[in-house]
Design a protein around this motif. Structure first.
Motif, PDB file in Angstrom:
ATOM      1  N   PHE A  98       0.858  -1.181   0.000  1.00 34.10           N
ATOM      2  CA  PHE A  98       0.000   0.000   0.000  1.00 34.10           C
ATOM      3  C   PHE A  98       0.895   1.231   0.000  1.00 34.10           C
ATOM      4  O   PHE A  98       1.750   1.388   0.870  1.00 34.10           O
ATOM      5  CB  PHE A  98      -0.910   0.012   1.224  1.00 34.10           C
ATOM      6  N   TYR A  99       0.702   2.091  -0.989  1.00 31.23           N
ATOM      7  CA  TYR A  99       1.530   3.294  -1.145  1.00 31.23           C
ATOM      8  C   TYR A  99       0.807   4.552  -0.687  1.00 31.23           C
ATOM      9  O   TYR A  99      -0.392   4.734  -0.968  1.00 31.23           O
ATOM     10  CB  TYR A  99       1.848   3.526  -2.618  1.00 31.23           C
ATOM     11  N   HIS A 100       1.565   5.445  -0.044  1.00 27.19           N
ATOM     12  CA  HIS A 100       1.110   6.831   0.020  1.00 27.19           C
ATOM     13  C   HIS A 100       1.515   7.446  -1.312  1.00 27.19           C
ATOM     14  O   HIS A 100       2.701   7.500  -1.647  1.00 27.19           O
ATOM     15  CB  HIS A 100       1.747   7.588   1.185  1.00 27.19           C
ATOM     16  N   HIS A 101       0.533   7.918  -2.064  1.00 23.73           N
ATOM     17  CA  HIS A 101       0.703   8.198  -3.485  1.00 23.73           C
ATOM     18  C   HIS A 101       1.477   9.479  -3.796  1.00 23.73           C
ATOM     19  O   HIS A 101       2.014   9.637  -4.896  1.00 23.73           O
ATOM     20  CB  HIS A 101      -0.688   8.280  -4.135  1.00 23.73           C
ATOM     21  N   CYS A 102       1.530  10.423  -2.865  1.00 24.66           N
ATOM     22  CA  CYS A 102       2.184  11.706  -3.171  1.00 24.66           C
ATOM     23  C   CYS A 102       2.516  12.446  -1.885  1.00 24.66           C
ATOM     24  O   CYS A 102       1.892  12.217  -0.848  1.00 24.66           O
ATOM     25  CB  CYS A 102       1.271  12.572  -4.044  1.00 24.66           C
TER      26      CYS A 102
END
Length: 294
Positions: A98-102
């Motif tokens: 799961f990424y923090h997108h920005c």
């Protein structure tokens, strides 16, 4: 529509049959935000669920997803709610990454890191990553994640022969220093590094006479000369320009993987042949970098 879904299904299943096990999504991907996750989830349920333990499925949150103050950013509320919605759309119990997108100014890195820690401890993601961060912010996030024992393993950033932002902002250097992976997206510079653009932008391309998009992706007469010169190197090597572009990225040990976005099975097969091409020589790498002005 059903035709688009069938084509997407054909691409995904062909990719899996050819050895691709990592599928990258985000909450806002698709003609309608969330639709890519819905369609991918359907493909997994109907075809790939017996192979779930062989798959690495990732999704992201950070950009605007719904109205109001909690539909964007890096807050604990947004990241938790968004992942819950993503899992529901895909019909999955967890994602692998799961990424923090920005990078977002709305929440301190400590809050974002704590949210990611809670998400992994609850088993909703096995690992976490960050996307579109620069080196300075990545350095700080690394330490915040260490504070909360977050399994932060990967960065995802735009990277290609023509776009060296990760080199300029020290992200690539920091990733190597902190022993974090780096996945490159947009390896073909949004379609510029393909044979179809060897002699100019073709009429069937979204770049054709779209000067607003030209400015966004850095296309101009000088860029076209670079593309043509790179195409000539690829042609001399008896491969396509897209294969050369992917190969160039993979020759760096810091690059964990390259994300390819394709519109057809034929494009997928062509891009994957980059893995079969003769390795680039040091002289060719120097020539490529010189053409790109690096």
């Amino acid at each position: 529509d059903s035709a688009d879904y069938d084509e997407m299904k054909d691409i995904v299943l062909t990719a899996f049959d050819m050895g691709i096990t990592h599928f990258d999504l985000a909450n806002n991907y698709g003609p309608k935000a969330g639709s890519a996750e819905v369609n991918f989830g359907k493909i997994v349920r109907e075809n790939l669920m017996p192979y779930r333990d062989e798959l690495v499925i990732s999704t992201k949150a950070g950009y605007r997803m719904w109205s109001g103050p909690y539909g964007i950013g890096g807050s604990r509320k947004y990241l938790t709610s968004s992942l819950d919605q993503s899992l529901k759309r895909m019909g999955l119990d967890y994602v692998d990454i799961f990424y923090h997108h920005c990078m977002t100014p709305d929440a301190p890195l400590e809050e974002t890191a704590l949210a990611l820690a809670d998400i992994t401890r609850r088993g909703k993601a096995l690992y976490v990553g960050i996307s579109n961060y620069n080196g300075k912010k990545m350095h700080k996030m690394h330490h915040r994640c260490e504070d909360f024992d977050v399994p932060f393993i990967i960065n995802q950033n735009r990277y290609s022969i023509l776009d060296r932002t990760v080199e300029k902002n020290d992200l690539k250097k920091e990733a190597k220093s902190k022993k974090k992976g780096l996945i490159a997206f947009s390896p073909l510079a949004q379609g510029q590094l393909t044979d179809k653009c060897a002699n100019g932008i073709p009429e069937n391309s979204r770049l054709y006479e779209n000067r607003v998009l030209w400015e966004k992706v850095g296309y101009n007469e000088a860029r076209q000369l670079q593309i043509t010169q790179l195409y000539n190197i690829a042609k001399k090597r008896e491969q396509t320009l897209s294969q050369l572009a992917i190969q160039w990225l993979l020759q760096y040990g810091e690059v964990t993987s390259v994300l390819i976005g394709v519109h057809s099975k034929a494009q997928l097969v062509e891009n994957l042949k980059a893995l079969e091409c003769e390795p680039l020589t040091k002289a060719e790498i120097l020539q490529i970098n010189a053409i790109a002005g690096k």
